[in-house]
Design an enzyme around this catalytic site. Structure first.
Site, PDB file in Angstrom:
ATOM      1  N   THR A 103       0.817  -1.212   0.000  1.00 32.10           N
ATOM      2  CA  THR A 103       0.000   0.000   0.000  1.00 32.10           C
ATOM      3  C   THR A 103       0.852   1.263   0.000  1.00 32.10           C
ATOM      4  OG1 THR A 103      -1.477   1.272   1.437  1.00 32.10           O
ATOM      5  CG2 THR A 103      -0.105  -0.338   2.529  1.00 32.10           C
ATOM      6  N   ASP A 104       0.299   2.324  -0.555  1.00 32.64           N
ATOM      7  CA  ASP A 104       1.038   3.599  -0.528  1.00 32.64           C
ATOM      8  C   ASP A 104       1.090   4.188   0.882  1.00 32.64           C
ATOM      9  OD1 ASP A 104      -1.596   4.479  -0.270  1.00 32.64           O
ATOM     10  OD2 ASP A 104      -1.550   5.824  -1.997  1.00 32.64           O
ATOM     11  N   GLU A 105       0.297   3.613   1.802  1.00 30.97           N
ATOM     12  CA  GLU A 105       0.306   4.137   3.179  1.00 30.97           C
ATOM     13  C   GLU A 105       1.656   3.921   3.861  1.00 30.97           C
ATOM     14  OE1 GLU A 105      -3.024   3.508   5.706  1.00 30.97           O
ATOM     15  OE2 GLU A 105      -4.440   3.661   4.058  1.00 30.97           O
TER      16      GLU A 105
ATOM     17  N   HIS B 201      -4.571  10.684  11.420  1.00 30.21           N
ATOM     18  CA  HIS B 201      -5.140  10.664  10.060  1.00 30.21           C
ATOM     19  C   HIS B 201      -4.185  11.226   9.001  1.00 30.21           C
ATOM     20  CE1 HIS B 201      -9.185  11.417   7.767  1.00 30.21           C
ATOM     21  NE2 HIS B 201      -8.380  10.585   7.133  1.00 30.21           N
TER      22      HIS B 201
ATOM     23  N   TYR C 104      -1.789  -0.264  11.082  1.00 33.10           N
ATOM     24  CA  TYR C 104      -1.981  -0.967   9.799  1.00 33.10           C
ATOM     25  C   TYR C 104      -0.802  -0.714   8.856  1.00 33.10           C
ATOM     26  CZ  TYR C 104      -3.228  -1.410   4.907  1.00 33.10           C
ATOM     27  OH  TYR C 104      -3.181  -1.686   3.561  1.00 33.10           O
TER      28      TYR C 104
ATOM     29  N   SER D   5       2.387  -2.279   9.905  1.00 34.70           N
ATOM     30  CA  SER D   5       2.457  -3.732   9.679  1.00 34.70           C
ATOM     31  C   SER D   5       2.747  -4.027   8.210  1.00 34.70           C
ATOM     32  CB  SER D   5       1.167  -4.422  10.133  1.00 34.70           C
ATOM     33  OG  SER D   5       0.084  -4.092   9.285  1.00 34.70           O
ATOM     34  N   LYS D   6       2.179  -3.221   7.318  1.00 31.28           N
ATOM     35  CA  LYS D   6       2.431  -3.460   5.885  1.00 31.28           C
ATOM     36  C   LYS D   6       3.874  -3.091   5.527  1.00 31.28           C
ATOM     37  CE  LYS D   6      -0.150  -4.680   3.061  1.00 31.28           C
ATOM     38  NZ  LYS D   6      -0.392  -6.085   2.628  1.00 31.28           N
TER      39      LYS D   6
HETATM   40  C1  LIG Z   1     -14.510   4.827   6.807  1.00 31.69           C
HETATM   41  C2  LIG Z   1     -14.429   6.325   6.711  1.00 31.69           C
HETATM   42  C3  LIG Z   1     -13.321   6.924   6.161  1.00 31.69           C
HETATM   43  N1  LIG Z   1     -13.220   8.277   6.100  1.00 31.69           N
HETATM   44  C4  LIG Z   1     -11.999   8.860   5.498  1.00 31.69           C
HETATM   45  C5  LIG Z   1     -10.692   8.360   6.042  1.00 31.69           C
HETATM   46  C6  LIG Z   1      -9.771   8.435   4.833  1.00 31.69           C
HETATM   47  O1  LIG Z   1      -9.224   9.728   4.728  1.00 31.69           O
HETATM   48  C7  LIG Z   1     -10.679   8.194   3.644  1.00 31.69           C
HETATM   49  C8  LIG Z   1     -10.659   6.763   3.138  1.00 31.69           C
HETATM   50  O2  LIG Z   1     -10.818   5.914   4.260  1.00 31.69           O
HETATM   51  P1  LIG Z   1     -10.755   4.320   4.162  1.00 31.69           P
HETATM   52  O3  LIG Z   1     -10.827   3.791   5.535  1.00 31.69           O
HETATM   53  O4  LIG Z   1     -11.781   3.883   3.176  1.00 31.69           O
HETATM   54  O5  LIG Z   1      -9.351   4.078   3.464  1.00 31.69           O
HETATM   55  P2  LIG Z   1      -7.844   4.499   3.906  1.00 31.69           P
HETATM   56  O6  LIG Z   1      -7.717   4.690   5.338  1.00 31.69           O
HETATM   57  O7  LIG Z   1      -7.425   5.623   3.022  1.00 31.69           O
HETATM   58  O8  LIG Z   1      -7.067   3.154   3.509  1.00 31.69           O
HETATM   59  C9  LIG Z   1      -7.422   2.383   2.353  1.00 31.69           C
HETATM   60  O9  LIG Z   1      -6.531   2.585   1.277  1.00 31.69           O
HETATM   61  C10 LIG Z   1      -5.176   2.255   1.532  1.00 31.69           C
HETATM   62  C11 LIG Z   1      -4.371   2.495   0.309  1.00 31.69           C
HETATM   63  C12 LIG Z   1      -5.007   0.920   2.163  1.00 31.69           C
HETATM   64  O10 LIG Z   1      -3.964   0.310   2.052  1.00 31.69           O
HETATM   65  C13 LIG Z   1      -6.048   0.455   3.115  1.00 31.69           C
HETATM   66  O11 LIG Z   1      -6.033  -0.918   3.275  1.00 31.69           O
HETATM   67  C14 LIG Z   1      -7.408   0.908   2.714  1.00 31.69           C
HETATM   68  O12 LIG Z   1      -8.311   0.649   3.774  1.00 31.69           O
HETATM   69  O13 LIG Z   1     -12.000   8.494   4.118  1.00 31.69           O
HETATM   70  C15 LIG Z   1     -14.238   9.098   6.567  1.00 31.69           C
HETATM   71  O14 LIG Z   1     -14.150  10.340   6.483  1.00 31.69           O
HETATM   72  N2  LIG Z   1     -15.337   8.512   7.093  1.00 31.69           N
HETATM   73  C16 LIG Z   1     -15.484   7.158   7.214  1.00 31.69           C
HETATM   74  O15 LIG Z   1     -16.499   6.702   7.744  1.00 31.69           O
END
Ligand SMILES: Cc1cn([C@H]2C[C@H](O)[C@@H](COP(=O)(O)OP(=O)(O)O[C@H]3O[C@H](C)C(=O)[C@H](O)[C@H]3O)O2)c(=O)[nH]c1=O
Length: 345
Positions: A125-127, A279, A153, A156-157
Site C-alpha cells: 500500500t502507498d500508506e 489521520h 496498519y 504492519s504493511k
Molecule cells: C470509513 C471512513 C473513512 N473516512 C476517510 C478516512 C480516509 O481519509 C478516507 C478513506 O478511508 P478508508 O478507511 O476507506 O481508506 P484508507 O484509510 O485511506 O485506507 C485504504 O486505502 C489504503 C491504500 C489501504 O492500504 C487500506 O487498506 C485501505 O483501507 O476516508 C471518513 O471520512 N469517514 C469514514 O467513515
C-alpha cells in the site's frame, strides 16, 4: 501455471481472481482465505465450479496448513492479498494486524523457500510512505520515498515489505512488491469510505466524514489494479517495487457529495465527526516507473468507475445487506457511536 491467491475471498483478491480467470483461462487458481469478517465465499460463487479454480479455507499464519498446501499443490506463483486492511480497526486493535500482515507473510515466504517458487508477489500500500501535505500538490510518492508510517496498519504493511525485501536478498527468493493507492469497485467491504457512504446514503443514514473532510486520497479502479499486478507477474523484475496509483486525487468530502448527487440524496445527511487518530492528510502516487518499465497506466476515469461502482451496489443489495447484518452492524454502531459530531464552522 498454478497461482495461489491469498485473501481471494476479499475485495481486491476476488477481483484479481476474476480478472486472471478471464485473461488466462488455462491457469489454475487456488484461493487461500481464512474467511475473516471481510472475506466472503458468496463473492466467489461465479467461479466455484470452474475446474481451474479451487478454494481452500486456511489462515496464512497456520504454518503446518500452509506447508501442506504447498507440498500438495506445488504452486508456481503466490500473490499475497491476505491482510487485515482497515486503518480504523488497526487503531482499536493492532495485534491481529501484526500477526496476519507480518507473521502471515513470513509463513508464506518460508513455504515458498521450502517448496520453490517462480514468484512471490506482495500486495502492499502507498500508506507505507506516510502522508504528504495538502499545500504541496507538486509532491508525490516514488518507489524510493522513505517509509514513514502513521497507523498500526501501515506499520504492519511496511514491516512486511521490509521482510519481503530481506527474503529476496538473503534467500534469493524471486519477490516483487506493488504499492497501490485507494481501490474502489465491486465487492468492497462496506466499512471503506466509498461503499460505506453508498450503503448509508441508500438507507438515508448519516454520512460520517472524519474531521474537515479535506483529506486527499488517490482513487484507483480495482480492475486497473488487477491488470497492473498481472503485468508485474509477467514482466516485472524480481527485487523490484512498483507503485500503482489511479492518478486521481480527490478530497473525501467531494467524494461523499458526489455519491449524494448520484443517489439524489441531500447533503444534510453529511456529518463531520471526530477525526481519525493520526489521520494521513494526502496520498498521491507517481506511477512513472510502472508506466515507463511495464507500459501500465490506469484506464478507468473516476467519473466512469464511480458510476459503475454505485450501480453495482444498487444491483447487488443482497450481497452487502447480508454482510452488514448481525455482528458487523453492532461493531459499526459501537465505533461510529464513539465519534462526536463536530460543529459545522
Ligand atoms: C470509513 C471512513 C473513512 N473516512 C476517510 C478516512 C480516509 O481519509 C478516507 C478513506 O478511508 P478508508 O478507511 O476507506 O481508506 P484508507 O484509510 O485511506 O485506507 C485504504 O486505502 C489504503 C491504500 C489501504 O492500504 C487500506 O487498506 C485501505 O483501507 O476516508 C471518513 O471520512 N469517514 C469514514 O467513515
Amino acid at each position: 501455471m498454478k497461482v495461489i491467491v491469498t485473501g481471494g475471498a476479499g475485495f481486491i483478491g476476488s477481483n484479481f481472481i476474476f480478472y486472471m480467470m478471464k485473461k488466462h483461462p488455462d491457469y489454475d487458481i487456488i484461493c487461500l482465505d481464512s474467511l475473516t469478517y471481510a472475506g466472503n465465499l458468496s463473492t466467489l460463487k461465479s467461479v466455484m465450479d470452474n475446474p481451474h479454480f479451487k478454494f481452500v479455507k486456511l489462515d496464512i499464519r497456520d504454518r503446518d496448513g500452509v506447508y501442506k498446501l504447498f507440498e500438495e499443490e506445488k504452486p508456481d506463483v503466490v500473490v499475497n492479498f491476505a491482510a487485515e486492511s482497515h486503518v480504523d480497526r488497526s487503531i482499536e486493535n493492532p495485534e491481529i494486524f501484526l500477526e496476519t500482515n507480518i507473521i502471515g507473510t513470513s509463513v508464506l515466504m518460508d513455504a515458498c523457500r521450502k517448496y520453490g517458487i517462480k514468484r512471490f508477489h506482495q500486495v502492499s500500500t502507498d500508506e507505507v510512505y506516510g502522508d504528504l501535505p495538502l499545500d504541496r500538490p507538486d509532491l508525490f510518492f516514488h518507489e524510493d520515498t522513505p517509509l514513514h508510517t502513521s497507523s498500526p496498519y501501515s506499520s504492519s504493511k511496511a514491516s512486511a515489505d521490509l521482510l519481503v525485501g530481506a527474503y529476496g536478498r538473503t534467500y534469493g527468493l524471486p519477490v516483487t512488491i506493488s504499492r497501490c493507492s485507494n481501490n474502489y469497485g465491486p465487492y468492497q467491504f462496506p466499512e471503506k469510505l466509498i461503499p460505506l457512504m453508498i450503503q448509508r446514503a441508500l438507507n438515508n443514514e448519516k454520512l460520517p466524514v472524519y474531521g474537515d473532510g479535506e483529506n486527499v486520497r488517490d482513487w484507483l479502479y480495482v480492475e486497473d489494479h488487477c491488470k497492473a499486478i498481472d503485468l508485474i507477474l509477467e514482466k516485472g523484475k524480481p527485487g523490484e517495487i512498483y507503485n500503482i496509483g489511479g492518478h486521481n486525487e480527490m478530497h473525501n468530502i467531494d467524494i461523499v457529495k458526489l455519491i449524494c448527487d448520484y443517489l439524489d440524496k441531500p447533503y444534510s445527511l453529511i456529518e463531520h465527526v471526530t477525526d481519525r487518530k493520526g489521520h494521513d492528510r494526502r496520498y498521491a502516487i507517481d506511477p512513472d516507473k510502472i508506466h515507463k518499465e511495464l507500459g501500465w497506466l490506469p484506464e478507468t476515469m473516476f467519473k466512469d468507475g464511480i458510476k459503475k461502482t454505485i450501480q453495482w451496489y444498487l444491483d447487488n443489495k443482497d450481497w452487502w445487506e447480508n454482510i452488514i447484518s448481525g455482528d458487523y452492524q453492532n461493531y459499526y454502531e459501537e465505533m461510529y457511536g464513539n465519534r462526536k459530531v463536530l460543529d459545522k464552522d
